[in-house]
Design an enzyme around this catalytic site. Structure first.
Site, mmCIF file in Angstrom:
data_model
loop_
_atom_site.group_PDB
_atom_site.id
_atom_site.type_symbol
_atom_site.label_atom_id
_atom_site.label_comp_id
_atom_site.label_asym_id
_atom_site.label_seq_id
_atom_site.Cartn_x
_atom_site.Cartn_y
_atom_site.Cartn_z
ATOM 1 N N ASP A 48 -14.061 50.143 22.787
ATOM 2 C CA ASP A 48 -13.011 51.111 22.461
ATOM 3 C C ASP A 48 -11.888 50.518 21.609
ATOM 4 O OD1 ASP A 48 -14.072 53.366 23.839
ATOM 5 O OD2 ASP A 48 -13.596 52.369 25.709
ATOM 6 N N HIS A 86 -13.680 44.356 30.635
ATOM 7 C CA HIS A 86 -14.901 45.105 30.934
ATOM 8 C C HIS A 86 -15.453 44.627 32.263
ATOM 9 C CE1 HIS A 86 -18.897 46.849 30.389
ATOM 10 N NE2 HIS A 86 -18.331 47.619 29.494
HETATM 11 N N1 CMC Z 1 -5.127 44.760 30.657
HETATM 12 C C1 CMC Z 1 -4.529 43.975 31.575
HETATM 13 N N2 CMC Z 1 -5.161 43.438 32.635
HETATM 14 C C2 CMC Z 1 -6.460 43.696 32.774
HETATM 15 C C3 CMC Z 1 -7.153 44.489 31.858
HETATM 16 C C4 CMC Z 1 -6.440 45.032 30.761
HETATM 17 N N3 CMC Z 1 -7.044 45.812 29.854
HETATM 18 N N4 CMC Z 1 -8.452 44.603 32.244
HETATM 19 C C5 CMC Z 1 -8.566 43.888 33.370
HETATM 20 N N5 CMC Z 1 -7.370 43.328 33.700
HETATM 21 C C6 CMC Z 1 -7.080 42.427 34.810
HETATM 22 C C7 CMC Z 1 -7.162 43.150 36.147
HETATM 23 O O1 CMC Z 1 -5.921 43.709 36.477
HETATM 24 C C8 CMC Z 1 -7.563 42.019 37.056
HETATM 25 O O2 CMC Z 1 -6.437 41.220 37.283
HETATM 26 P P1 CMC Z 1 -6.281 40.412 38.697
HETATM 27 O O3 CMC Z 1 -7.472 39.530 38.813
HETATM 28 O O4 CMC Z 1 -4.981 39.677 38.534
HETATM 29 O O5 CMC Z 1 -6.211 41.475 39.759
HETATM 30 C C9 CMC Z 1 -8.509 41.196 36.193
HETATM 31 O O6 CMC Z 1 -8.113 41.456 34.848
HETATM 32 C C10 CMC Z 1 -9.962 41.468 36.346
HETATM 33 O O7 CMC Z 1 -10.205 42.819 36.123
HETATM 34 P P2 CMC Z 1 -11.669 43.350 36.347
HETATM 35 O O8 CMC Z 1 -12.014 43.288 37.799
HETATM 36 O O9 CMC Z 1 -12.567 42.643 35.395
HETATM 37 O O10 CMC Z 1 -11.544 44.833 35.892
HETATM 38 P P3 CMC Z 1 -12.427 46.047 36.354
HETATM 39 O O11 CMC Z 1 -13.857 45.694 36.274
HETATM 40 O O12 CMC Z 1 -11.940 46.579 37.640
HETATM 41 O O13 CMC Z 1 -12.057 47.106 35.228
HETATM 42 C C11 CMC Z 1 -11.808 47.984 33.072
HETATM 43 C C12 CMC Z 1 -12.692 47.132 33.986
HETATM 44 C C13 CMC Z 1 -12.572 48.227 31.786
HETATM 45 C C14 CMC Z 1 -11.559 49.329 33.734
HETATM 46 C C15 CMC Z 1 -10.483 47.241 32.805
HETATM 47 O O14 CMC Z 1 -10.744 46.050 32.119
HETATM 48 C C16 CMC Z 1 -9.499 48.098 32.029
HETATM 49 O O15 CMC Z 1 -8.762 48.870 32.628
HETATM 50 N N6 CMC Z 1 -9.458 47.965 30.660
HETATM 51 C C17 CMC Z 1 -8.597 48.831 29.877
HETATM 52 C C18 CMC Z 1 -9.267 50.192 29.699
HETATM 53 C C19 CMC Z 1 -10.446 50.110 28.750
HETATM 54 O O16 CMC Z 1 -10.354 49.529 27.695
HETATM 55 N N7 CMC Z 1 -11.561 50.762 29.131
HETATM 56 C C20 CMC Z 1 -12.771 50.798 28.332
HETATM 57 C C21 CMC Z 1 -13.875 50.036 28.976
HETATM 58 S S1 CMC Z 1 -15.269 49.667 27.923
HETATM 59 C C22 CMC Z 1 -16.037 51.101 27.431
HETATM 60 C C23 CMC Z 1 -16.036 52.220 28.368
HETATM 61 O O17 CMC Z 1 -16.458 52.111 29.509
HETATM 62 O O18 CMC Z 1 -15.565 53.278 27.968
#
Ligand code: CMC
Length: 428
Positions: free
Chosen positions: A363, A306
Site C-alpha cells: 500500500d 506486515h
Molecule cells: N507503524 C508503527 N508501528 C508499527 C507499524 C506501523 N505501520 N506496524 C507495526 N508496528 C509495530 C507494532 O505496534 C508492534 O510494536 P510493539 O512490538 O512495540 O508492540 C510491532 O511493530 C510489531 O507489529 P506486528 O505484530 O508485526 O503487526 P501486526 O501483524 O499486528 O499488524 C499491520 C500488521 C499491517 C496491521 C501493521 O503493520 C500496520 O498497522 N501497518 C499500517 C497499516 C498498513 O499499512 N496496512 C497494510 C498492510 S499490507 C496490505 C494489506 O493487507 O492491505
C-alpha cells in the site's frame, strides 16, 4: 518416518502429527488436541495458526518471496494480462489460448448490470463511500443471478466467476460516476479489461476517454500485484463466510468489507492522506516518524509493516519502480513520491522500524501510482478489491472442493462472570 511433536501437559504426554508443506513449512496438527487433553490453543489474531492447506499462493515473509501457483510475482510484471492471472489463480494453470479467449468472451458478455441493479445507483447518496457501494452491490448480484446461489460444478463456478470479475468493474465505475454526479457510461465490448474500466470512469457522452498504453499497463500491473495474498484478513473473511456454504457473491461482498479497513486495503488511502498532510505542511516527515513510534499517539506509519513480511514486500519494490516509470512516461512529477521516498529512508534507518522489521508494504506506493493514472483517492481501495477478487474466488473454490472443509468456528477462552441470577428490573 513422519515427524511428530510431543506435548507434555501435567502428567499427560501426547504426540501430534507435523504436517510439511511443499516449501518445507512445518505445522503441528492440533485437530485432536481438545479431544485428547480437553485443551484448546490460544492464538487471538491467528498470527501463528494455519487455517487451511492451500495450493494457490506462496509467501515467504522472511525472504520477501511471493508466488502465484509457483510463479514468482516478478515474472508477472511484463507479459501477462490480469485476466490470464485470474484464470491461473482460480483454475490452477495458465490458460491455453482457447481457454483465455473463451473466458474473455464470458467477461465481455457479462459486463452489463441488470437494469434493476443499475437503477439502485440513483438512490445512493452522492457522497457514499465507494467501498460501501461495492460491498452492497456485490451482495445484490445474488438477487439478480439466483442461478448461482448454489455452485455445483466447474462450469457454473466459471460462469459465476466471470460475472463477478466482469461486473465488479462496472459497479466500481458506476459508483465513481455517481459520486461525481455524472451520467453512467456503459462498458465498451471492444476494450480490454483495464481500458474498459478507465473508459467507464472517465469517458463522457460523445467524448471518449483515450486510454494511454502506459496507464492501461500500469493498472493491469496493479491488479495483478493485488490478485492474491494467501490467508490475509479479507481472504480469511471470504473463507469464513464461505465455510457456512454462503454463496460466492455474499462471501466476496464480505471480503470487500474486511478490505475496507485502514489496517488492510484501506491503508492505500491513508498513505496518500498522510503524504498530502506532509506536503501541505501540516506535518513533517520527521514528526510523522516520531508519531508512528509513540504508542500513545494512536498514529501508524501507513503502508509500513506486515504480519507476514519481515523484509521488503516484493510488491512494494515493483510498485516503487513502476511509479517512477509511469510518472516519467507521462511527463509528470509528483511531490508525494519524493516525500514517500524520504519517509522510507527515515524509517529504514530508525532503530524502531529496524528492530521490528517494518518495511514498506504493497500500500505504500500503490496510491501514488493510482494518482498518477488519474484515479481519485476514494477509488484506491476499490481498485485493490477489483484486483483481489480472483484471489477470493480461487480461495472460495479451493475451500469448496476440499472434502475435509468444515464450517469455521473457533473456540474461545471465556473470562466473563461465573453463573449469576437474573435480577428483576425493580430490584436493580
Ligand atoms: N507503524 C508503527 N508501528 C508499527 C507499524 C506501523 N505501520 N506496524 C507495526 N508496528 C509495530 C507494532 O505496534 C508492534 O510494536 P510493539 O512490538 O512495540 O508492540 C510491532 O511493530 C510489531 O507489529 P506486528 O505484530 O508485526 O503487526 P501486526 O501483524 O499486528 O499488524 C499491520 C500488521 C499491517 C496491521 C501493521 O503493520 C500496520 O498497522 N501497518 C499500517 C497499516 C498498513 O499499512 N496496512 C497494510 C498492510 S499490507 C496490505 C494489506 O493487507 O492491505
Amino acid at each position: 518416518m513422519a515427524e511428530k511433536a510431543t506435548l507434555i501437559v501435567g502428567d499427560q504426554r501426547i504426540e501430534l502429527p507435523v504436517i510439511v508443506g511443499s516449501e518445507g513449512e512445518r505445522a503441528v496438527d492440533i485437530t485432536t488436541l481438545r479431544q485428547q487433553t480437553g485443551l484448546v490453543t490460544f492464538d487471538p489474531s491467528l498470527g501463528n495458526t494455519a487455517v487451511c492447506k492451500s495450493e494457490i499462493t506462496f509467501v515467504d515473509g522472511e525472504r520477501g518471496i511471493l508466488r502465484y501457483r509457483g510463479i514468482p510475482i516478478e515474472q508477472f510484471t511484463n507479459k501477462p494480462n490480469f485476466v490470464e492471472v485470474a484464470w491461473l489463480l482460480i483454475f490452477g494453470h495458465l490458460p491455453s489460448r482457447d481457454e483465455l479467449t473463451e473466458f474473455s468472451h464470458q467477461l465481455t458478455d457479462n459486463e452489463l448490470l441488470h437494469e434493476g441493479l443499475k437503477h439502485q445507483f440513483q438512490h445512493i447518496p452522492v457522497d457514499a463511500p465507494p467501498m460501501a457501494i461495492l460491498s452492497a452491490m456485490l451482495n445484490n448480484l445474488a438477487c439478480f443471478h439466483q442461478e448461482f446461489l448454489a455452485v455445483e460444478d466447474v462450469e457454473s463456478l466459471t460462469a459465476a466467476a466471470a460475472r463477478l470479475i466482469s461486473k465488479v468493474r462496472t459497479i466500481a465505475a458506476f459508483s465513481y460516476r455517481r459520486s461525481q454526479g455524472l451520467p453512467l457510461i456503459y462498458p465498451d465490448p471492444n476494450l480490454r479489461y483495464c481500458a474498459n474500466l478507465l473508459h467507464m470512469m472517465f469517458s463522457l457522452p460523445y467524448r471518449q476517454y483515450i486510454v494511454s498504453p502506459e496507464v492501461e499497463d500500469a493498472l493491469n500491473l496493479v491488479f495483478i500485484l493485488h490478485a492474491d495474498h494467501e490467508q490475509n484478513c479479507s481472504t480469511s473473511t471470504v473463507r469464513t463466510v464461505g465455510s457456512a456454504r454462503a454463496n460466492l457473491f455474499a462471501s466476496c461482498a464480505a471480503g470487500v468489507s474486511a478490505l475496507w479497513g485502514p489496517l488492510h486495503g484501506g491503508a492505500n488511502v491513508e498513505v496518500v492522506r498522510m503524504l498530502e498532510r506532509i506536503h501541505e505542511g501540516g506535518l513533517s516527515a520527521e514528526e510523522c516518524i516520531r508519531l508512528a513510534k509513540d504508542k500513545e499517539s494512536g498514529f501508524r506509519l501507513f503502508g509500513f509493516g506486515h504480519r507476514v513480511y519481515k523484509n521488503y514486500d516484493p510488491r512494494a519494490k515493483i510498485l516503487q519502480g513502476t511509479c517512477e516509470r509511469v510518472l516519467g512516461s507521462l511527463n509528470r512529477r509528483d511531490p508525494l513520491l519524493d516525500i514517500a521516498r524520504k519517509l522510507e529512508e527515515l524509517a529504514l534507518q530508525d532503530p524502531y522500524f529496524v528492530e521490528r522489521r517494518l518495511y514498506p508494504n504493497v500500500d505504500f506506493y500503490s496510491g501514488i501510482l493510482l494518482r498518477a493514472m488519474g484515479i481519485p483517492t476514494d477509488m484506491f481501495t476499490v481498485c485493490f478489491a477489483i484486483g483481489r477478487l480472483p484471489g477470493w474466488i480461487a480461495q472460495w473454490k479451493e475451500q469448496h472442493e476440499d472434502a475435509d472443509s468444515r464450517i469455521i468456528r473457533p473456540r474461545q477462552v471465556y473470562t466473563g462472570p461465573n453463573q449469576a441470577d437474573y435480577v428483576p428490573i425493580d430490584q436493580r
